[in-house]
Scaffold this active site. Structure first.
Site, PDB file in Angstrom:
ATOM      1  N   GLN A 139     110.397  45.165  30.174  1.00 40.64           N
ATOM      2  CA  GLN A 139     109.309  44.550  29.485  1.00 40.64           C
ATOM      3  C   GLN A 139     110.559  43.833  28.020  1.00 40.64           C
ATOM      4  O   GLN A 139     109.892  42.796  27.304  1.00 40.64           O
ATOM      5  CB  GLN A 139     108.783  45.739  28.813  1.00 40.64           C
ATOM      6  CG  GLN A 139     109.494  46.399  27.976  1.00 40.64           C
ATOM      7  CD  GLN A 139     108.609  47.437  26.923  1.00 40.64           C
ATOM      8  OE1 GLN A 139     108.239  48.249  27.309  1.00 40.64           O
ATOM      9  NE2 GLN A 139     108.571  47.292  25.709  1.00 40.64           N
ATOM     10  N   CYS A 194     105.128  47.334  26.819  1.00 41.55           N
ATOM     11  CA  CYS A 194     104.780  48.843  27.099  1.00 41.55           C
ATOM     12  C   CYS A 194     103.870  48.889  27.594  1.00 41.55           C
ATOM     13  O   CYS A 194     102.898  49.858  29.253  1.00 41.55           O
ATOM     14  CB  CYS A 194     105.693  49.839  26.653  1.00 41.55           C
ATOM     15  SG  CYS A 194     104.413  50.535  25.126  1.00 41.55           S
ATOM     16  N   HIS A 237     104.983  54.869  22.359  1.00 43.70           N
ATOM     17  CA  HIS A 237     105.402  54.454  23.878  1.00 43.70           C
ATOM     18  C   HIS A 237     104.497  54.267  24.808  1.00 43.70           C
ATOM     19  O   HIS A 237     104.079  55.698  24.748  1.00 43.70           O
ATOM     20  CB  HIS A 237     106.991  54.029  23.947  1.00 43.70           C
ATOM     21  CG  HIS A 237     107.777  54.213  24.653  1.00 43.70           C
ATOM     22  ND1 HIS A 237     107.833  52.013  25.501  1.00 43.70           N
ATOM     23  CD2 HIS A 237     108.064  54.615  26.176  1.00 43.70           C
ATOM     24  CE1 HIS A 237     108.105  51.963  26.466  1.00 43.70           C
ATOM     25  NE2 HIS A 237     108.336  52.977  27.161  1.00 43.70           N
ATOM     26  N   ASN A 273     109.657  54.510  33.348  1.00 47.48           N
ATOM     27  CA  ASN A 273     109.540  53.847  32.233  1.00 47.48           C
ATOM     28  C   ASN A 273     109.520  51.644  32.752  1.00 47.48           C
ATOM     29  O   ASN A 273     109.622  51.524  33.772  1.00 47.48           O
ATOM     30  CB  ASN A 273     111.058  53.218  31.426  1.00 47.48           C
ATOM     31  CG  ASN A 273     110.687  53.007  29.721  1.00 47.48           C
ATOM     32  OD1 ASN A 273     110.263  52.501  30.015  1.00 47.48           O
ATOM     33  ND2 ASN A 273     111.787  54.314  29.422  1.00 47.48           N
TER      34      ASN A 273
END
Length: 457
Positions: A85, A91, A381, A402
């Site tokens: 990102q 996110c 997040h 992630n």
């Protein structure tokens, strides 16, 4: 106008605090004596020397905890290429698309495949601009220093979001492959775009409020501002495709051409069923009931859309539903307070990874509920669980996909000790069918309303 007059005009003068007793005034003599105490404290002096040349995050890292963690897990979904990102707050969309991407890869027997984050982001930003302008009209009779009006003006538009927002965008606009609308420079670094669109919207808000106060129709101002915001976002992010040719070659070298599709058709074919997923929340605050649905007021970022809702549950419910999803090959979207107790380079989380108390010689412990009440912790997040290590059926650690590129952790995959889940994970997104009966019953109840400034907002 004097400062005192300004205070009275906005209604704060009557609420000013009385002067503090003289015993609470910071005394230079006390400061000097405390300084002497610290200077003569061997541990404090040693730590001060260490922190002067080494960051406290590195200094506080407990090596015994680090070396006790490995990344192997007993249940694991096949890794997909890590996304990035970059300098944006997208996110929530990356995690949502990674969740859907896994299903497409499995169903179509694909190797590498990625969905366009920019396509979702563009529509989200336009929807947020429209929502801000709509709320400006609705709130025009409220004072400018109203808590919720101020919050809108401080954050007219931004990158952040949650699962309900993502699901609503997919339902309304669909999806496209990455190549159909790749990231632009502004998608990967949103600072300038957000600042300039926010200026446009604040300027429009002032004129809309003036029009309403004068008894004039604010709609022309709203329409022009929305058109201007759309123009700016198109300049920054590009024009979303209205159709594209969908074809691919699978892992067995078979070529498939499904033909021309609209984004909505592609989404319905390959991402249908987003309504089967619900947000399950662990919120241990004493005034929050379990197995209960809550709605966050003013949380919708789509005019005509529903506010965000979640159902509360015990922590074990979140874990068990996540384990079952992973075992079925389904990544789990989750929201957490990502920066607490982590090693960003190694890609590790553990509830006791950093021993800050020994560094400072003071107590810093706070229970999860208190951290929420005090705003010490927040949902900062979103990522995906793609693996879990089970011992006697109980989770020991989690594998996390992630969206910060492949330079951290294990080529972008992180490892979370289960102790960290307990303390810093707040929401998971799973199929409602995976939840026990008591939680599903809570989904059917009338939602209780949380204010727009709630920690879960």
């Amino acid at each position: 106008m004097t400062t005192r007059a300004v205070d009275m005009a906005i209604g704060d003068a009557g609420n000013s605090e009385p002067p503090a007793p003289r015993s609470r005034v910071l005394d230079p003599v006390w400061l000097a004596s405390q300084g002497q105490i610290v200077r003569t404290d061997h541990l404090a002096r040693t730590m001060g020397n260490a922190v002067a040349t080494t960051g406290v995050e590195a200094l506080s890292l407990d090596r015994a905890v680090v070396t006790a963690i490995d990344s192997s897990v007993s249940e694991r979904i096949d890794d997909a290429a890590i996304t990035d990102q970059k300098h944006s707050g997208r996110c929530w969309a990356f995690a949502g698309l990674n969740m859907i991407r896994a299903r497409i890869i499995a169903e179509l027997n694909l190797g590498e495949f990625e969905l366009s984050q920019n396509f979702v982001f563009f529509h989200d930003m336009v929807e947020k601009a429209n929502t801000f302008l709509d709320r400006t009209i609705r709130d025009a009779g409220r004072p400018l220093d109203d808590r919720e009006v101020l919050d809108e003006l401080e954050h007219p538009i931004g990158d952040g979001g949650y699962w309900p927002e993502f699901a609503a965008l997919v339902r309304k606009y669909g999806l496209v492959p990455l190549w159909a609308m790749p990231d632009t420079d502004s998608a990967t670094d949103t600072t300038a775009m957000d600042e300039h669109v926010s200026t446009l919207l604040r300027r429009a808000a002032l004129r809309i409020r003036a029009a309403v106060a004068a008894g004039e129709d604010p709609e022309p101002l709203r329409c022009q501002a929305l058109a201007d915001a759309h123009r700016m976002l198109t300049i920054h992010l590009g024009t979303p495709p209205t159709e594209f040719m969908w074809q691919y070659r699978d892992k067995d070298k078979h070529f498939v051409r499904e033909g021309v599709m609209t984004p909505k058709e592609f989404g319905e074919r390959h991402a249908g069923g987003v309504d089967e997923f619900v947000v399950v929340c662990h919120d241990p605050r004493p005034d929050i009931d379990v197995n209960t649905t809550y709605r966050v007021d003013r949380s919708s970022r789509m005019v005509g859309g529903a506010d965000q809702q979640h159902v509360t549950a015990d922590l074990g419910v979140l874990k068990q539903a996540s384990v079952e999803a992973i075992q079925d090959g389904e990544p789990v979207w989750f929201a957490c307070d990502v920066a607490k107790q982590r090693d960003k380079v190694a890609g590790l989380w553990h509830a006791h990874l950093h021993d800050y108390e020994d560094v400072y010689g003071v107590r810093l412990d706070l229970p999860k509920a208190d951290r929420l009440i005090l705003r010490e912790t927040t949902l900062s997040h979103a990522m995906c669980f793609t693996g879990v290590d089970l011992v006697d059926g109980r989770p020991r650690r989690w594998r996390v996909q992630n969206s910060w590129g492949d330079k951290m952790g294990e080529k972008g995959y992180w490892t979370m000790d289960d102790s960290w889940f307990d303390e810093y994970v707040f929401q998971v997104v799973v199929r409602a069918s995976r939840l026990p009966g008591a939680v599903r019953a809570g989904l059917d109840g009338e939602p209780r309303v949380l204010p727009s400034w709630d920690p879960m907002a």
